[in-house]
Design an enzyme around this catalytic site. Structure first.
Site, PDB file in Angstrom:
ATOM      1  CE1 TYR A 193     -19.027  25.584  -0.348  1.00 27.39           C
ATOM      2  CE2 TYR A 193     -20.524  25.941   1.487  1.00 27.39           C
ATOM      3  CZ  TYR A 193     -20.215  26.087   0.145  1.00 27.39           C
ATOM      4  OH  TYR A 193     -21.088  26.727  -0.688  1.00 27.39           O
TER       5      TYR A 193
ATOM      6  CE  LYS B  29      -6.977   1.783   2.633  1.00 28.11           C
ATOM      7  NZ  LYS B  29      -5.910   1.245   3.514  1.00 28.11           N
TER       8      LYS B  29
ATOM      9  CD  GLU C 248      -8.637   3.174  12.871  1.00 29.74           C
ATOM     10  OE1 GLU C 248      -7.748   3.177  11.981  1.00 29.74           O
ATOM     11  OE2 GLU C 248      -9.448   2.241  13.011  1.00 29.74           O
TER      12      GLU C 248
ATOM     13  CD  GLU D 148      -2.938  -0.910   2.373  1.00 30.08           C
ATOM     14  OE1 GLU D 148      -2.579  -1.270   3.519  1.00 30.08           O
ATOM     15  OE2 GLU D 148      -4.045  -0.412   2.108  1.00 30.08           O
TER      16      GLU D 148
END
Ligand SMILES: Nc1nc2c(c(=O)[nH]1)N=C([C@H](O)[C@@H](O)CO)CN2
Length: 117
Positions: free
Chosen positions: A53, A98, A73, A21
Site C-alpha cells: 500500500y 473533493k 471522474e 481553480e
C-alpha cells in the site's frame, strides 16, 4: 475475496474545471480497494506476495500531481487503470472526494468500479 485498501489518501493538486481553480492547489481524498487473494502473502509473511500500500499511495499521488486535471471522474479513471495495469489485482474500486467543492455539502465525489478485462 480479499481486499487491500487505502482510505482517505490526501493528494494536493491542481484540479477543477474553472479558470480560478487552475491557479490554486486543492485537496482530493481517495479511497482505494484492490481485490487480490492474500493467502500466499499471509502464509509466507512476504511483502513481495501482496500489494504494497505504500507503493500504491506513492504511484497514485505521482499520477494525479503530474499535470492539471479538470474532472474528478478523470482522476478516478486514470487511477483505476494504473492500479489494474501495474498491480496484481483483478478488480479495483476508486472513490475520489473533493471536500469544499459544494459549500452546503460535507463532501462530493465519484465512485467507480473497474475489473481486469
Ligand atoms: N461531476 C462533476 N461535477 C463537477 C466537477 C467534477 O469534477 N465532476 N467539477 C466542478 C468544479 O471543478 C467544482 O469542483 C468547483 O467548485 C463542478 N462540478
Amino acid at each position: 475475496m480479499d481486499i487491500v485498501f487505502i482510505k482517505q489518501l490526501q493528494v494536493d493538486t491542481v484540479i477543477g474545471v474553472y479558470e480560478w481553480e487552475k491557479a490554486i492547489t486543492q485537496s482530493l481524498f481517495l479511497d482505494l480497494a484492490l481485490t487480490a487473494d492474500q493467502r500466499s502473502a499471509a502464509a509466507s509473511d512476504d511483502i513481495k506476495l501482496t500489494l504494497d500500500y505504500a507503493v500504491i499511495a506513492e504511484k497514485v499521488t505521482q499520477l494525479i500531481t503530474a499535470a492539471p486535471i479538470e474532472l474528478i471522474e478523470t482522476v478516478a479513471e486514470r487511477v483505476a487503470q494504473l492500479l489494474l495495469s501495474e498491480f496484481a489485482t483483478t478488480k479495483v474500486e476508486v472513490t475520489v472526494s473533493k471536500p469544499g467543492a459544494v459549500k452546503q455539502a460535507q463532501t462530493v465525489g465519484v465512485h467507480i468500479v473497474r475489473s481486469r478485462s
